[in-house]
Design a protein around this motif. Structure first.
Motif, short mmCIF file in Angstrom:
data_model
loop_
_atom_site.label_atom_id
_atom_site.label_comp_id
_atom_site.label_asym_id
_atom_site.label_seq_id
_atom_site.Cartn_x
_atom_site.Cartn_y
_atom_site.Cartn_z
N PHE A 41 52.18 -5.47 36.50
CA PHE A 41 52.34 -6.63 37.39
C PHE A 41 51.77 -6.33 38.77
CE2 PHE A 41 54.89 -9.06 40.43
CZ PHE A 41 54.51 -10.33 40.04
N VAL A 42 52.03 -5.09 39.27
CA VAL A 42 51.48 -4.73 40.57
C VAL A 42 49.96 -4.64 40.51
CG1 VAL A 42 51.45 -2.95 42.34
CG2 VAL A 42 53.57 -3.55 41.25
N LEU A 43 49.45 -4.10 39.40
CA LEU A 43 48.00 -3.89 39.30
C LEU A 43 47.23 -5.20 39.16
CD1 LEU A 43 47.69 -0.82 36.95
CD2 LEU A 43 46.91 -0.95 39.27
N ARG A 44 47.71 -6.10 38.31
CA ARG A 44 46.91 -7.27 37.97
C ARG A 44 47.50 -8.58 38.44
NH1 ARG A 44 43.20 -5.31 34.20
NH2 ARG A 44 42.14 -7.28 34.56
N GLY A 45 48.74 -8.55 38.96
CA GLY A 45 49.36 -9.81 39.35
C GLY A 45 49.80 -10.64 38.17
N SER A 85 36.48 6.91 34.75
CA SER A 85 35.44 6.12 35.41
C SER A 85 35.05 4.94 34.52
CB SER A 85 34.22 6.98 35.69
OG SER A 85 33.53 7.25 34.51
N ASN A 86 34.30 3.98 35.09
CA ASN A 86 34.10 2.72 34.37
C ASN A 86 33.25 2.89 33.12
OD1 ASN A 86 31.85 3.30 35.82
ND2 ASN A 86 31.55 1.27 36.66
N THR A 87 32.45 3.96 33.02
CA THR A 87 31.72 4.19 31.78
C THR A 87 32.43 5.19 30.88
OG1 THR A 87 30.45 5.83 32.96
CG2 THR A 87 29.47 3.66 32.72
N GLY A 88 33.52 5.78 31.36
CA GLY A 88 34.25 6.72 30.53
C GLY A 88 33.65 8.11 30.50
N HIS A 89 32.83 8.47 31.50
CA HIS A 89 32.20 9.79 31.49
C HIS A 89 32.89 10.79 32.41
CE1 HIS A 89 28.11 8.17 29.88
NE2 HIS A 89 29.14 7.87 29.12
N PRO A 115 40.78 8.96 46.31
CA PRO A 115 40.11 9.92 45.44
C PRO A 115 38.62 9.98 45.76
CG PRO A 115 40.56 7.92 44.26
CD PRO A 115 41.22 7.77 45.58
N PRO A 116 37.97 11.12 45.47
CA PRO A 116 36.53 11.23 45.68
C PRO A 116 35.77 10.32 44.72
CG PRO A 116 37.33 13.12 44.48
CD PRO A 116 38.54 12.36 44.91
N VAL A 117 34.58 9.90 45.15
CA VAL A 117 33.79 9.00 44.32
C VAL A 117 33.10 9.81 43.22
CG1 VAL A 117 31.89 7.35 44.39
CG2 VAL A 117 33.45 7.54 46.32
N PRO A 118 33.13 9.33 41.98
CA PRO A 118 32.46 10.07 40.91
C PRO A 118 30.94 10.04 41.08
CG PRO A 118 33.27 7.99 40.10
CD PRO A 118 33.82 8.16 41.46
N PRO A 119 30.23 11.05 40.56
CA PRO A 119 28.78 11.09 40.73
C PRO A 119 28.06 10.03 39.89
CG PRO A 119 29.56 12.95 39.44
CD PRO A 119 30.76 12.27 39.96
N HIS A 120 26.76 9.90 40.12
CA HIS A 120 25.86 9.02 39.37
C HIS A 120 26.24 7.55 39.51
CE1 HIS A 120 24.10 12.59 37.84
NE2 HIS A 120 25.18 12.94 37.18
N GLY A 121 26.69 7.16 40.69
CA GLY A 121 26.88 5.74 40.96
C GLY A 121 27.96 5.06 40.13
N GLU A 122 28.91 5.82 39.56
CA GLU A 122 30.00 5.17 38.82
C GLU A 122 31.18 4.93 39.76
OE1 GLU A 122 30.99 6.95 35.18
OE2 GLU A 122 28.97 7.66 34.77
N THR A 123 32.14 4.13 39.31
CA THR A 123 33.37 3.97 40.08
C THR A 123 34.55 4.20 39.17
OG1 THR A 123 33.17 1.63 39.62
CG2 THR A 123 32.57 2.34 41.83
N TRP A 124 35.73 4.43 39.76
CA TRP A 124 36.95 4.55 38.95
C TRP A 124 37.36 3.17 38.48
CZ3 TRP A 124 36.98 9.18 37.62
CH2 TRP A 124 36.68 10.20 38.51
N SER A 125 37.86 3.10 37.27
CA SER A 125 38.05 1.79 36.65
C SER A 125 39.17 1.00 37.32
CB SER A 125 38.33 1.94 35.16
OG SER A 125 39.32 2.89 34.94
N MET A 136 51.48 4.78 37.00
CA MET A 136 51.95 4.89 38.38
C MET A 136 50.87 5.43 39.28
SD MET A 136 55.88 5.87 37.99
CE MET A 136 55.93 6.49 36.36
N SER A 137 50.03 6.35 38.79
CA SER A 137 48.96 6.82 39.67
C SER A 137 47.91 5.73 39.86
CB SER A 137 48.33 8.10 39.12
OG SER A 137 48.01 7.94 37.79
N LYS A 138 47.73 4.87 38.84
CA LYS A 138 46.83 3.73 39.03
C LYS A 138 47.36 2.79 40.11
CE LYS A 138 44.79 1.80 35.28
NZ LYS A 138 43.40 2.12 35.05
#
Lengths: 95, 128, 166
Positions: A87-91, C130-134, B102-112, B89-91
């Motif tokens: 709920f916190v993450l996505r509303g 990460s968004n691609t799972g790598h 958190p640090p940004v992952p390499p190769h232009g990706e982002t954390w989901s 909870m960490s999300k």
């Protein structure tokens, strides 16, 4: 060396006290916790400790009736933690 | 020294270990000063503490009455679900920015968690 | 014959696990419960196979058992270490760190098992992917040398998981 039954009942009393104290500590964190995640974490810890209390009750009364209670609290606690976090993450909980 | 006595001693030791670990988990929840480090103690040390209490319950049931082994099920359930709760909870921490970013992952990706998806981008004209 | 076996047991490990869970839930180790558990273990995977299309085909149960025993041992050892840190280390001397782990695993199931293992071995929590799972984002409670933690996770757990999920 202490007789086994004495040691066992002492250990049971100590375990009850320890779980009560940790439940109180988790409640303090629930009240002061600065962020939402801290409150969710405190609630999750309290659910896990509640399972411990029920298991200890089952040991001290020598009955197996409490098993289903512990299982259902474990399942409901997990689902409610995930629902709260989601709920916190996505509303929203169910999309 | 017979088997019942050894079993009673073992159950008492399991009880003490479980009580100690549960208490340590709650202390760790209270005393750390960063949201992410607080996550470490209760989700794992506490879980192992409850596991030890369940082990004590199993040993006691074999010593004092007819044996039962279905505490294993609660133990397995707790061990499977604890990582998922900790992950959620960490999300939440990353999403609400209540921790060190958190640090940004390499190769232009982002954390989901930080990916902007269509849920966040509701067009303003639709809410009449 | 193998096609019939694959149709009847879409996931043999799951059949076995369901039967064992049923026996433990009933708290009754008898032939009747074993047979009923096996029936459930055949029906449930058969009916839910549609919703799990890309399940990993080569899954090694023997190596998975060895892996589970290794992880249980690590949990016990590392729990004592973390309890010691919680009780004795003051906040100012704690060095938490974010660690990025590049993943060689590609199957979602294998990555899930790896993330769960990292969280259960105390001192590390897997936080995000990460968004691609790598890449996997891991938070360490006390890591003076983050690269060493990354290398240990890769060698100790990921290399074994690569052999389990082929």
């Amino acid at each position: 060396m202490m007789p086994a039954d004495d040691l066992f009942s002492w250990a049971l009393a100590i375990a009850f006290a320890a779980i009560a104290i940790s439940q109180l500590l988790a409640m303090v964190r629930l009240v002061i916790g600065p962020g939402t995640a801290d409150r969710i974490l405190a609630l999750d810890t309290m659910v896990v400790n509640a399972i411990g209390v029920i298991v200890l009750l089952g040991i001290s009364q020598g009955t197996r009736l409490y098993f289903e209670v512990a299982l259902i609290i474990a399942m409901l606690g997990f689902v409610s933690t995930v629902a709260y976090a989601r709920f916190v993450l996505r509303g929203d909980i169910i999309e | 020294m017979n088997w019942a006595e050894i079993g009673t001693y073992a159950a008492a030791v399991f009880l003490l270990v479980g009580a100690l670990f549960t208490l340590v988990g709650a202390i760790g929840l209270l005393r750390f000063n960063d949201a992410m480090t607080r996550l470490h103690a209760p989700t794992k040390v506490g879980t192992v503490g409850i596991g030890a209490l369940l082990l004590a319950s199993m040993t006691a049931s074999f010593v004092f009455g007819e044996g039962s082994f279905h505490e294993l099920l609660i133990m397995a359930f707790l061990f499977v679900t604890a990582p998922i709760s900790a992950n959620f909870m960490s999300k939440v921490n990353i999403h609400r920015k209540t921790c060190v970013p958190p640090p940004v992952p390499p190769h232009g990706e982002t954390w989901s968690t930080l990916v902007k998806d269509e849920i966040d981008q509701v067009p303003t004209g639709t809410q009449s | 014959m193998t096609r019939l076996f694959n149709w009847l047991f879409p996931h043999p490990a799951m059949t076995l696990i369901l039967a064992i869970v049923w026996i433990i839930l009933q708290n009754d180790l008898s032939y009747g419960m074993a047979v009923f558990g096996l029936i459930l273990g055949i029906i449930i995977p058969r009916m839910t196979a549609v919703w799990w299309p890309d399940r990993p085909s080569g899954f090694k149960i023997g190596k998975m058992t060895a892996y589970v025993i290794l992880v249980m041992w690590d949990i016990m050892v590392a729990n004592v270490q973390v309890a010691w840190i919680v009780l004795t280390r003051p906040n100012s001397k704690l060095r938490p760190a974010w660690i990025i782990i590049p993943l060689d695993l590609r199957q979602p199931e294998a990555i899930t098992v790896l993330a769960g293992t990292i969280t259960l071995t105390p001192g590390t929590v897997s936080a995000d992917v990460s968004n691609t799972g790598h890449y996997l984002l891991v938070h360490a409670l006390d890591a003076p040398d983050p690269d060493a933690v990354r290398d240990e996770i890769k060698q100790r757990y990921e290399a074994r998981l690569k052999e389990i999920f082929v």
